[in-house]
Write an enzyme that holds these catalytic residues in place. Structure first.
Site, mmCIF file in Angstrom:
data_model
loop_
_atom_site.group_PDB
_atom_site.id
_atom_site.type_symbol
_atom_site.label_atom_id
_atom_site.label_comp_id
_atom_site.label_asym_id
_atom_site.label_seq_id
_atom_site.Cartn_x
_atom_site.Cartn_y
_atom_site.Cartn_z
ATOM 1 N N THR A 86 0.921 -1.421 0.086
ATOM 2 C CA THR A 86 -0.267 0.250 0.117
ATOM 3 C C THR A 86 0.782 1.181 0.083
ATOM 4 O OG1 THR A 86 -0.920 1.021 1.024
ATOM 5 C CG2 THR A 86 0.335 -0.577 2.798
ATOM 6 N N ASP A 87 0.188 2.403 -0.701
ATOM 7 C CA ASP A 87 1.068 3.734 -0.219
ATOM 8 C C ASP A 87 1.269 4.100 1.049
ATOM 9 O OD1 ASP A 87 -1.632 4.165 -0.020
ATOM 10 O OD2 ASP A 87 -1.582 5.891 -1.487
ATOM 11 N N GLU A 88 0.219 3.606 1.719
ATOM 12 C CA GLU A 88 0.663 4.104 2.893
ATOM 13 C C GLU A 88 1.795 3.995 3.621
ATOM 14 O OE1 GLU A 88 -3.207 3.133 5.833
ATOM 15 O OE2 GLU A 88 -4.164 3.817 4.305
ATOM 16 N N TYR B 257 -1.957 -0.818 11.627
ATOM 17 C CA TYR B 257 -1.395 -1.275 10.127
ATOM 18 C C TYR B 257 -0.831 -0.839 9.096
ATOM 19 C CZ TYR B 257 -3.107 -1.764 5.318
ATOM 20 O OH TYR B 257 -3.554 -1.427 3.612
ATOM 21 N N LYS C 297 2.520 -2.986 7.291
ATOM 22 C CA LYS C 297 2.970 -3.199 6.029
ATOM 23 C C LYS C 297 3.934 -3.173 5.677
ATOM 24 C CE LYS C 297 -0.105 -5.272 3.301
ATOM 25 N NZ LYS C 297 -0.364 -6.044 2.713
#
Ligand code: NAD
Ligand code: TDX
Length: 331
Positions: free
Chosen positions: A120-122, A147, A151
Site C-alpha cells: 500500500t501507499d500508506e 496497519y 505493511k
C-alpha cells in the site's frame, strides 16, 4: 501458469481472481482463512476447471509449503487491512501481515517461486494537503498506523529475502481501491450502504483528508503487468491520478443517490489520521507500459453504487455488526 492467490476471498484479491479468469488462460488457487473480511460469495461463478479454493492460514507453514510446491507463482493479498481495526486491536495485524508474509517468503525461497507482494501507499506516511509532491518508489518509509507499519514491515522482509536469499519477488504499493466486493467497513461502501438504508454518511473530522482512488480492475491489470514484465527485486507504485477529498466523495455519493449533498454527519476523527496520499505511477507506465482504463472516477463510482444497490444480499449480513462496532467508537 498456475497462480496461488492469498487473500483471494477479500476485496481486491477476489477482483484479481475474476480479472485473471476473464483475461488470461491461467489457473488460480485461492488460499484464504475466511476472516470476517473474507467472503466466498465474492468467488461465485468461477469455472471449476480453472479455479480452486483452499481454506487456510498463511501462517500455516506446512500448508503453504505444499501449495507453493504445486504452483508457478504466488500473488500475496492476504492481510488484516483496516486501519480503524488496527487502532482497536493491533495483534492480528502483526500475526498475518508480518509473520504470515515471512511464512510465505520462506516457502518462496525453498521452491524458488515467483512471488508478488501486494502493498500500500500508506507505508510512506502522508503528504500535506497543499504539497504538490506525490509518493514515488524512492520516498522514505514513514508509516503512521499499526496497519501501515505492519505493511511496511512486510515490504522490508520481502526486500531482505530478495537480497539475502535471491527470492524472485516484486512489490507493488497501490493507492486506495474502490469497486465491487469491498467490505462495508471501508469508506466508500460504508457511505453507499448507509444512504441505501436511509442512514446518513459519516465523515471523520473535517473531511478534508485526500485519498487517491483507483478502480480495483486497474489494480488487477497493473499486478498482472508486473507479474509478466516486472524486474525481480523491484518496487512499482500503482495509481490512477484519482485524488479527491473525503467530503467531495461523500457529496458525490449523496448526489448520485438523489439525496441533498449536505445530508451527512461529521463524527470523531481517526487517531493519527493520515492527511493525504498521492501516487506518481510514472515508473509503471513508462517502464512496463501500463495505463489505467477507469479514468473517470464519477463513472466508476456510479458503477460501484449500482453494484451495491443490486447486491444487498452480499453486504447486508455484515452491515449491522460493522455499524455496531463503529457506534461503540463514536464513529
Ligand atoms: P480485505 O480485508 O478485503 O481482504 C483480506 C483477505 O485476506 C480476506 O479474504 C481475509 O479472509 C484474508 N486473510 C486475512 N488474514 C489471513 C490469513 N492469516 N491467512 C489467509 N488469509 C487471510 O483486504 P483488501 O482491501 O482486499 O486488501 C488486500 C491487500 O491489498 C492487502 O494486502 C492490503 O494491504 C492491500 N492494499 C489494499 C488497498 C485498499 O484500498 N483496500 C490499497 C492498497 C493495498
Ligand atoms: O466512515 C468513514 N468515514 C471516513 O471519513 C470511514 C470508514 C473512513 N473515513 C475516511 C478515513 C480515510 O481518510 O475515509 C478515508 C478512507 O478510509 P478507509 O476506507 O478506511 O481507507 P484508508 O484508511 O485510506 O486505507 C485504505 O487504503 C489503503 C485501505 O483500507 C488500506 O487497506 C489500504 O492500504
Amino acid at each position: 501458469m498456475k497462480i496461488l492467490v492469498t487473500g483471494g476471498a477479500g476485496f481486491i484479491g477476489s477482483n484479481f481472481v475474476h480479472y485473471v479468469i476473464d483475461h488470461t488462460p491461467h489457473e488460480v488457487t485461492v488460499l484464504d482463512k475466511l476472516t470476517y473480511a473474507g467472503n466466498l460469495a465474492s468467488l461465485e461463478g468461477l469455472p471449476a476447471h480453472r479455479f480452486r479454493f483452499v481454506k487456510g492460514d498463511i501462517q500455516d507453514a506446512a500448508l503453504v509449503d505444499e501449495l507453493f510446491g504445486a504452483h508457478d507463482a504466488a500473488v500475496h493479498y492476504a492481510a488484516e487491512s483496516h486501519n480503524d481495526n488496527s487502532l482497536e486491536n493491533p495483534r492480528p495485524f502483526l500475526d498475518t501481515n508480518i509473520i504470515g508474509t515471512y511464512t510465505l517468503l520462506e516457502a518462496a525461497r525453498k521452491h524458488d517461486m515467483r512471488f508478488h507482494h501486494i502493498s500500500t501507499d500508506e507505508v510512506y506516511g502522508d503528504l500535506e494537503l497543499d504539497d504538490p509532491a506525490k509518493f514515488t518508489e524512492t520516498t522514505a518509509y514513514n508509516p503512521s498506523s499499526p496497519y501501515s507499519s505492519t505493511k511496511a514491515s512486510s515490504d522490508l522482509l520481502v526486500r531482505a529475502w530478495v537480497r539475502s536469499f535471491g527470492v524472485k519477488a516484486t512489490i507493488s504499493n497501490c493507492s486506495n481501491n474502490y469497486g465491487p466486493y469491498q467490505h462495508v467497513e471501508k469508506f466508500i461502501p460504508r457511505q453507499i450502504t448507509n444512504v441505501l438504508r436511509g442512514e446518513r454518511p459519516k465523515l471523520y473530522g473535517t473531511g478534508e483528508n485526500v485519498r487517491d482512488w483507483i478502480h480495483a480492475n486497474d489494480h488487477s491489470s497493473a499486478v498482472l503487468t508486473i507479474l509478466d514484465k516486472g524486474a525481480i527485486g523491484e518496487t512499482y507504485l500503482i495509481g490512477a491520478d484519482g485524488e479527491r477529498n473525503n467530503r467531495d466523495v461523500v457529496e458525490l455519493i449523496l448526489t448520485q443517490l438523489g439525496q441533498p449533498s449536505d445530508a451527512y454527519d461529521h463524527v470523531v476523527d481517526r487517531l493519527g489520521h493520515d492527511l493525504r496520499y498521492a501516487i506518481d505511477s510514472t515508473r509503471l507506465r513508462t517502464e512496463l507500459g501500463w495505463k489505467p482504463t477507469f479514468s473517470d472516477f464519477e463513472a466508476g463510482l456510479a458503477d460501484t453504487i449500482a453494484w451495491y444497490r443490486d447486491n444487498e444480499a452480499w453486504w447486508a449480513p455484515q452491515k449491522d455488526l460493522t455499524e455496531a462496532r463503529y457506534a461503540a467508537q463514536g464513529q
